[in-house]
Design an enzyme around this catalytic site. Structure first.
Site, PDB file in Angstrom:
ATOM      1  CD  GLN A 118      -2.381   1.024   2.888  1.00  0.00           C
ATOM      2  OE1 GLN A 118      -2.535  -0.059   3.449  1.00  0.00           O
ATOM      3  NE2 GLN A 118      -2.727   2.148   3.458  1.00  0.00           N
ATOM      4  N   GLY A 119       0.967   1.925  -1.127  1.00  0.00           N
ATOM      5  CA  GLY A 119       1.852   3.081  -1.265  1.00  0.00           C
ATOM      6  C   GLY A 119       1.119   4.383  -1.038  1.00  0.00           C
ATOM      7  CB  SER A 121       3.250   7.078   4.259  1.00  0.00           C
ATOM      8  OG  SER A 121       2.179   6.631   5.042  1.00  0.00           O
ATOM      9  CB  SER A 153       3.872  -2.810   5.317  1.00  0.00           C
ATOM     10  OG  SER A 153       3.859  -1.936   6.408  1.00  0.00           O
ATOM     11  CD  GLU A 233      -4.583   0.710   7.101  1.00  0.00           C
ATOM     12  OE1 GLU A 233      -3.726   0.599   6.227  1.00  0.00           O
ATOM     13  OE2 GLU A 233      -4.488   1.544   8.027  1.00  0.00           O
TER      14      GLU A 233
END
Ligand SMILES: Cc1cc2nc3c(=O)[nH]c(=O)nc-3n(C[C@H](O)[C@H](O)[C@H](O)COP(=O)(O)OP(=O)(O)OC[C@H]3O[C@@H](n4cnc5c(N)ncnc54)[C@H](O)[C@@H]3O)c2cc1C
Length: 362
Positions: A118-119, A121, A153, A233
């Site tokens: 998951q890009g 930040s 992550s 999440e």
């Protein structure tokens, strides 16, 4: 199949099919173990329950996924944080990707063939996500991406990335893409956490060409994608994590000869509170509800309970955390991240104040 029948059949199957990992796996080995667990659960059908038929699922309520993850977490078959990433990324794909793309890709995530990341930040955009600056510019049928992500992550293990980019000014100028991580121009540099694990990475994009049909939604839908993704999440994932934390509380009780009933009691109460809260969230999901800012309460309660549990471990196992390289030390250090990832504790409290309690601006 109803929930109790599902649970009992999963338990029987797991009793008969031993997926227990070797003790003390490295992070790389945990990722391999995750693939092994997902593959076995997918082949046996369990991993397909609670997902729609369009992406190869066997249907049934989403709560079946919570039950399956609870069993996986309680038996410590896979690290719950990385196991639960499916819960964050697959619903987003189902909601926003072209149906053919979702049908092609989501099964690869469910069956353990691929990891995704998951890009969101960036070095200058964490809490203030809407200020992100990784740019996507249209060129014919493609988009060309330049910029940098951070704290991504599993990026070094991932085949695909759900990526937020800037395509114009403001919240309406954010656009999401589903990007193949082997596209030329992508560089991944792992980052080490303070608990000694290369769990996340910096990801650089230099003239990365992405076909327009990899856009999630329409140009400018990226903020909506992010806002829809974030509550995921904090729902099924949390149910898994809470189950895992209860196993850690049981271990602490077994390993500590302390009679500090107050501290244990308080840790139990904090965990029980977040489980009750999360139960309500699971029910809302099961009833087809849409999750929103109220899941910030779940996030604050979970982070508080997690840190309280490992603070209790530190107090009841004197010297163990400080002096020895045990799992307790790793868990304690990782628990400090609970008030950061998925939105910091301060940001969650701002959301609760502004959007739930109507207390005005910050
Ligand atoms: C273990 C881990 C895994 C992660 N995985 C991913 C991932 O896979 N993908 C991804 O995109 N990101 C990931 N992140 C990044 C995470 O989402 C960000 O760290 C988080 O959103 C905070 O952003 P930041 O680090 O830039 O901190 P900042 O936003 O710079 O915040 C610094 C401090 O200032 C406080 N602060 C900031 N703004 C305000 C405000 N308005 N009011 C009050 N206080 C404020 C914050 O609460 C914090 O204490 C991960 C982080 C961790 C720790």
């Amino acid at each position: 199949m109803n929930v109790s029948e599902f649970r009992s059949r999963v338990r029987t199957w797991l009793d008969e099919n031993d997926l227990t990992p070797a003790p003390r796996l490295t992070f790389d080995e945990q990722v391999v173990q995750l693939g092994r667990v997902r593959r076995a659960l997918y082949d046996a059908g369990w991993m397909r329950y609670g997902w729609p038929a369009e992406i190869g699922g066997l249907g049934g309520p989403a709560v079946l996924r919570a039950v399956l993850g609870e069993e996986v977490a309680t038996r410590e078959l896979a690290e719950p944080g990385i196991y639960s990433m499916v819960e964050v990324l697959a619903p987003t794909m189902i909601s926003y990707a072209r149906p053919e793309l979702a049908a092609e890709m989501v099964p690869r995530l469910l069956n353990g063939e691929e990891q995704w990341c998951q890009g969101f930040s960036e070095p200058g955009s964490g809490s203030d996500l809407a200020s992100l600056s990784t740019r996507a510019v249209q060129r014919g049928d493609d988009w060309v991406i330049n910029g940098q992500k951070v704290w991504t992550s599993l990026a070094q293990f991932a085949s695909r990335c759900v990526l937020l980019t800037r395509t114009g000014p403001g919240h309406k100028g954010i656009t999401a893409f589903f990007v193949d991580m082997d596209t030329p121009g992508i560089t991944v540099r792992p980052l080490r956490t303070m608990h000694g694990v290369d769990e996340f990475a910096e990801v650089y994009f230099d003239d990365v060409v992405v076909p327009a049909d990899r856009m999630l939604g329409q140009p400018g839908d990226g903020w909506r994608v992010a806002m829809d993704l974030l509550p995921h999440e904090r729902s099924t994932c949390f149910w898994h994590r809470i189950a895992y934390l209860f196993t850690k509380l049981d271990q602490l009780l077994a390993e500590s000869d302390s009679t500090a009933d107050d501290e244990i009691g308080a840790a139990y109460l904090a965990l029980h509170t977040v489980r009750c809260r999360s139960y309500g969230t699971q029910q809302r999901l099961a009833d087809g509800g849409v999750l929103g800012p109220e899941t910030s309460i779940d996030k604050v309660l979970l982070a508080t309970a997690e840190q309280q549990l490992f603070d209790t471990a530190r107090d009841l196992l004197p010297g163990v955390l400080e002096l020895s390289d045990t799992e307790w030390r790793t868990e304690f250090l990782y628990s400090r991240a609970a008030t950061i990832y998925g939105g910091t504790a301060e940001i969650q409290r701002n959301i609760i104040a502004r959007r739930l309690l109507d207390l005005g601006a910050e």
